[in-house]
Design an enzyme around this catalytic site. Structure first.
Site, PDB file in Angstrom:
ATOM      1  CG  ASP A  57      -1.708  -1.232   1.457  1.00 41.75           C
ATOM      2  OD1 ASP A  57      -2.174  -1.806   0.466  1.00 41.75           O
ATOM      3  OD2 ASP A  57      -1.870  -1.637   2.627  1.00 41.75           O
ATOM      4  CD  GLU A 264      -8.923  -2.741  -0.824  1.00 48.26           C
ATOM      5  OE1 GLU A 264      -9.372  -2.888   0.314  1.00 48.26           O
ATOM      6  OE2 GLU A 264      -8.151  -3.576  -1.357  1.00 48.26           O
TER       7      GLU A 264
HETATM    8  O1  FUB Z   1      -3.108  -3.581   3.479  1.00 47.85           O
HETATM    9  C1  FUB Z   1      -4.401  -3.805   3.981  1.00 47.85           C
HETATM   10  C2  FUB Z   1      -5.418  -3.471   2.956  1.00 47.85           C
HETATM   11  O2  FUB Z   1      -5.187  -4.224   1.779  1.00 47.85           O
HETATM   12  C3  FUB Z   1      -5.401  -2.052   2.480  1.00 47.85           C
HETATM   13  O3  FUB Z   1      -5.911  -1.143   3.395  1.00 47.85           O
HETATM   14  C4  FUB Z   1      -6.173  -2.212   1.230  1.00 47.85           C
HETATM   15  O4  FUB Z   1      -6.152  -1.129   0.383  1.00 47.85           O
HETATM   16  C5  FUB Z   1      -5.522  -3.453   0.636  1.00 47.85           C
HETATM   17  O5  FUB Z   1      -4.360  -3.171  -0.054  1.00 47.85           O
END
Ligand code: FUB
Length: 367
Positions: A57, A264
């Site tokens: 991320d 997301e």
């Molecule tokens: O790294 C945890 C979660 O996985 C992140 O918050 C999301 O965007 C995904 O990459």
């Protein structure tokens, strides 16, 4: 976010990798190289930026003339893989920097630990950072003592931290993946949200609900959020608003439009006076983007920035350095496909003359 069921692409890639390993063995034993045995090899276009720990991320920014990267810190906590993403059980953050896109990566060490955050219990997911008047702000999601995702903020006088957290999460914050954009007029906006394990679908009424609640397939998809930040960047200056992502006819993208609806990993950057809102489509694994004329949107869907990577999640940031643009992202190449052990990478990103982003692939399948 869930990894219970691997995507067809991910399985295909694993099969290709195992085919390749089998082929290698055959080649070594017979010292013969036929056309058939060398087919279907994956060639990654870039290397992990860090190899001695897992980093995911990545949120990249240019601060003090250097590239600073604020990633999640993946590790194997032994938690079983669950639909709610429990196994993404991160407990601290590290910061990295590069003098330029081709320089070595410097690890500045641990900058924040869950033990130091009074309100947080677990799962420190994708963070971001911002600079204002020489102060640095680190924004991070974590589950609170009631297992509800909130977004916290921590401060430092240096971009590399360490960061001192506020005692409470940002008032009115919820869900995951904060991305703070500093507009050219000096205003700051936080974009956030993530469905499935990120809990955004539990806030449709404005209150946290114990059950998931998704709109029907033909209804507008769960919307990511945006809020202008207060002057001290420690709170929202307004109620978070829904972000509208529109299709080519001006209609809101629907829940059933799995290839294009928001999942997301929101990010915003500006290119030639337009706002580019990019995000992960989650279980369809694209980084997609949409363009608008205001930091609040609406944003009209344009296409794919980055096709699915090795692994399940796809998460990115986009930054300009010295007149060139770069995408930072992650994949699971270093952990040989373990979806919760990811490594950050970068590639150059290009636009065409109309401002459209040229779609990137993180690997090719060589013959
Ligand atoms: O790294 C945890 C979660 O996985 C992140 O918050 C999301 O965007 C995904 O990459």
């Amino acid at each position: 976010m869930t990894l219970k069921h691997y995507s067809p692409l991910f399985l295909a890639i694993l099969i290709l990798i195992s085919c390749d390993q089998k082929q290698q063995k055959q080649e070594n034993s017979s010292a013969e190289k036929s056309e058939e045995t060398t087919k279907d090899t994956i060639v990654f276009k870039s290397e992990p930026l860090v190899k001695d720990q897992y980093t995911a991320d990545p949120s990249a920014h240019v601060f003090e003339g250097k590239i600073f990267i604020y990633p999640s810190h993946d590790w194997d906590s032994g938690k079983p893989e669950m639909d709610d993403g429990n196994h993404f059980n991160m407990k601290d953050y590290y910061v990295f920097s590069m003098e330029s896109p081709t320089s070595e990566v410097v690890n500045h060490g641990k900058v924040l630990d869950v033990e130091d955050v009074a309100w947080a219990k677990r799962q420190m997911w994708a963070p971001d950072a911002a600079e204002k008047d020489g102060e640095y702000f680190f924004f991070f999601p974590a589950k609170d003592k009631d297992d509800i995702f909130r977004i916290g903020v921590a401060k430092s006088d240096k971009p590399e931290g360490p960061f001192t957290p506020e005692k409470e999460p940002i008032e009115g914050s919820f869900s995951i993946d904060p991305a703070v954009y500093k507009d050219t007029d000096g205003e700051y906006y936080m974009y956030f949200g993530g469905i499935w394990g990120g809990q955004l679908q539990r806030w449709l009424t404005g209150e946290f609900e114990d059950e998931d609640n998704y709109p029907a397939d033909d209804e507008p998809a769960v919307a990511p959020k945006v809020a202008k930040m207060s002057d001290d960047l420690l709170s929202f200056a307004e109620e978070p608003r829904d972000i509208e992502i529109l299709d080519e006819n001006g209609g809101l993208i629907t829940t059933g439009d799995n290839e294009r609806r928001f999942f997301e990993a929101a990010w915003v950057h500006k290119y030639k006076d337009k706002y580019y809102f990019s995000y992960s489509t989650g279980d369809t694994h694209n980084i997609a983007y949409a363009i608008g004329d205001s930091p609040y949107g609406p944003f009209t869907y344009q296409g794919v920035v980055l096709e699915p990577v090795l692994g399940w999640t796809n998460h990115h940031s986009i930054v300009e350095f010295d007149g060139k643009w770069y995408i930072f992202f992650h994949d699971s190449s270093l952990s040989e496909g373990k979806t919760f052990l990811r490594s950050m990478k970068m590639m150059e990103l290009e636009y065409d003359e109309d401002g459209k982003i040229k779609t990137l692939q993180s690997f090719t399948e060589a013959d």
